[in-house]
Design an enzyme around this catalytic site. Structure first.
Site, PDB file in Angstrom:
ATOM      1  N   ASP A  31       0.882  -1.159   0.000  1.00  0.00           N
ATOM      2  CA  ASP A  31       0.000   0.000   0.000  1.00  0.00           C
ATOM      3  C   ASP A  31       0.934   1.227   0.000  1.00  0.00           C
ATOM      4  OD1 ASP A  31      -2.192   1.794   0.772  1.00  0.00           O
ATOM      5  OD2 ASP A  31      -1.349   1.692   2.796  1.00  0.00           O
ATOM      6  N   ASP A  33       0.013   5.047   1.241  1.00  0.00           N
ATOM      7  CA  ASP A  33      -0.099   5.988   2.356  1.00  0.00           C
ATOM      8  C   ASP A  33       0.093   5.285   3.696  1.00  0.00           C
ATOM      9  OD1 ASP A  33      -0.962   8.628   1.137  1.00  0.00           O
ATOM     10  OD2 ASP A  33      -2.452   7.253   0.285  1.00  0.00           O
ATOM     11  N   HIS A 189      -9.476  15.618   0.837  1.00  0.00           N
ATOM     12  CA  HIS A 189      -8.262  14.908   0.434  1.00  0.00           C
ATOM     13  C   HIS A 189      -7.624  15.460  -0.847  1.00  0.00           C
ATOM     14  CE1 HIS A 189      -7.490  11.293   3.098  1.00  0.00           C
ATOM     15  NE2 HIS A 189      -8.409  12.007   3.712  1.00  0.00           N
ATOM     16  N   ASP A 319      -1.315  -0.518   6.133  1.00  0.00           N
ATOM     17  CA  ASP A 319      -1.445   0.016   7.494  1.00  0.00           C
ATOM     18  C   ASP A 319      -2.855  -0.154   8.031  1.00  0.00           C
ATOM     19  OD1 ASP A 319      -1.928   2.262   5.443  1.00  0.00           O
ATOM     20  OD2 ASP A 319      -2.864   3.046   7.266  1.00  0.00           O
TER      21      ASP A 319
END
Ligand SMILES: [Mg+2]
Length: 462
Positions: A31, A33, A189, A319
């Site tokens: 992933d 971020d 975002h 995460d």
């Protein structure tokens, strides 16, 4: 009665929930971020401020809200928000509320009120997880878990707004405030992406070990891929900053705007080629995935079929215990690694001498109370009262040292948190930073430690 202080835990350690033999892993997936790109705390301030502005400008919340400042140490990841009662709560792995960690806005709700509201510390599964007891929250459940790192500023904003409404006696619906805050956070975002791209150094932590880690995997003949929900321009900017302009050379497949968890669950979405020139996707059907090209959306099924990657040969790092790790473990039998940045702070705290001494004394004191309570003599009863008071203080002290309101991300007084339970279920290994893997060979096997059950440590003090 004396007890040796436990030895330090290394902050860069990698912890195993299951046995994982890296020599069986041929493919490493990532992933982006908070897995490869870790952000400085100032990003939380930025998100908070943008969402707060959005609440006032778009959702017409009172202008006074613009004065409510971000408090980075208010919340921790993995808490639940009760959309019916408007409370932020911490649950353990058995769905018990941790009393003392229930908040309405920024104000603690005392234990007797909590028990009045819920009638029991132990919550029914359906109340927390919905009628299907889904690991992904059903819309009919009363609780929403806030499990990603962007949700720490979101929880603070939500609680600041509720606190404002409470203090000013403004009627509000807890569920609507939650949805407004969530929408505001989500829709800022793209603005956040623009700001990070214009001033990357300000927001992203440099990690010089990342290139070495990728080089090591490449030299060992491993395949690498990246699946991220973020847009290409944002990822390209961050990866160029972290790894260099040729970062794509390390990856066999790069998929952006993947819309995880749908990428892992919805098999019907075609994979598209992303056109850098137009910053959009092409409609041509994709028959093979080529190195150096950028792909868009798609599904894990196509990724596996087009590359021939299967189950246990894939190790994927993310995460987020649900959107990154749950489906790949349950449905595709990939191996998984969780990158949990909070571990660094938690381990540093566990290693503090004052913490170890308090935790040790707490255990001994509890044992003393347990052994003395049946002695009816006046002297014993006086001691007992003092010890109980001291124990209460110590319990709070050992909790508050992690976070004053909610304690540790990973445990309540006695049990793992709800967040830990999910983490242990869906992650084979976990660590604070992806490059902690650098010190292990690519044939290393991680072994889990044997857990201790209550009946196994009854004789600790004898
Ligand atoms: Mg992430």
């Amino acid at each position: 009665m004396a007890k040796k202080l436990p030895s330090d835990v290394h902050p860069d350690a990698v912890f195993a929930c299951n046995e994982l033999d890296l020599s069986e892993v041929q493919v490493y997936g990532f992933d982006y971020d908070y897995t490869l790109a870790c952000y400085k705390p100032i990003l939380e301030d930025l998100l908070y401020n943008l969402a707060r502005e959005m609440l006032v400008k778009r959702f017409r919340y009172p202008e006074d809200i613009l004065q409510l400042e971000y408090e980075p140490n208010f919340a921790v990841r993995g808490l639940h928000y009760d959309v019916e009662k408007g409370l932020l709560v911490k649950l353990d792995s058995f769905l018990q509320l941790q009393l003392g960690s229930v908040y309405r806005g920024r104000t603690k709700v005392e234990a007797d009120e909590v028990l009045k509201l819920y009638h029991n510390r132990l919550l029914p599964i359906a109340y927390v997880e919905g009628p299907n007891n889904s690991y992904r929250h059903n819309t009919n459940s009363k609780m929403v878990q806030l499990a990603d790192l962007f949700s720490v500023p979101e929880m603070c904003l939500l609680c600041n707004v509720i606190e404002y409404f409470e203090r000013n006696r403004i009627d509000y619906n807890p569920e609507i405030v939650f949805h407004d805050t969530r929408t505001a956070m989500g829709s800022c975002h793209p603005i956040m992406h623009g700001k990070v791209m214009r001033n990357t150094e300000k927001y992203i932590e440099r990690n010089p070990k990342l290139v070495k880690f990728f080089e090591k995997l490449q030299q060992a003949g491993k395949n690498l891929f990246l699946v991220t929900n973020s847009p290409y321009s944002f990822v390209n900017c961050g990866m160029s900053f972290l790894v260099g302009a040729n970062w794509r050379d390390f990856f066999d497949v790069v998929i952006v705007q993947a819309r995880k968890p749908k990428f892992f669950t919805d098999e019907s979405r075609p994979i598209r080629l992303f056109d850098e020139r137009t910053q959009s996707h092409l409609w041509d059907r994709v028959f093979k995935l080529e190195k150096g090209k950028i792909y868009y959306e798609g599904s894990v099924r196509q990724l596996q079929e087009l590359k021939g990657w299967r189950g246990h040969s894939v190790l994927y790092f993310g995460d987020h215990p649900y959107s990154d790790l749950a489906d790949v473990t349950l449905k595709h039998s990939w191996r998984t690694g969780a990158i949990i940045s909070e571990l660094a702070h938690e381990i540093k705290t566990l290693n503090r001498k004052d913490f170890k001494m308090s935790a040790n004394w707490l255990q001994m004191l509890t044992q003393l109370i347990e052994d003395t309570q049946d002695d009816d003599s006046e002297a014993a009863q006086i001691c007992l009262k003092e010890w109980m008071e001291e124990r209460d203080q110590l319990r709070n002290k050992t909790k508050n040292v992690f976070n004053e309101q909610f304690g540790s991300v990973f445990r309540t007084y006695h049990n793992p948190t709800y967040f830990s339970r999910r983490l242990f279920r869906f992650a084979d290994i976990y660590t604070s930073d992806i490059t902690n893997l650098l010190k292990f060979s690519t044939t290393h096997t991680f072994y889990p430690r044997r857990g201790v059950m209550p009946h196994e440590y009854a004789s600790h003090f004898i």
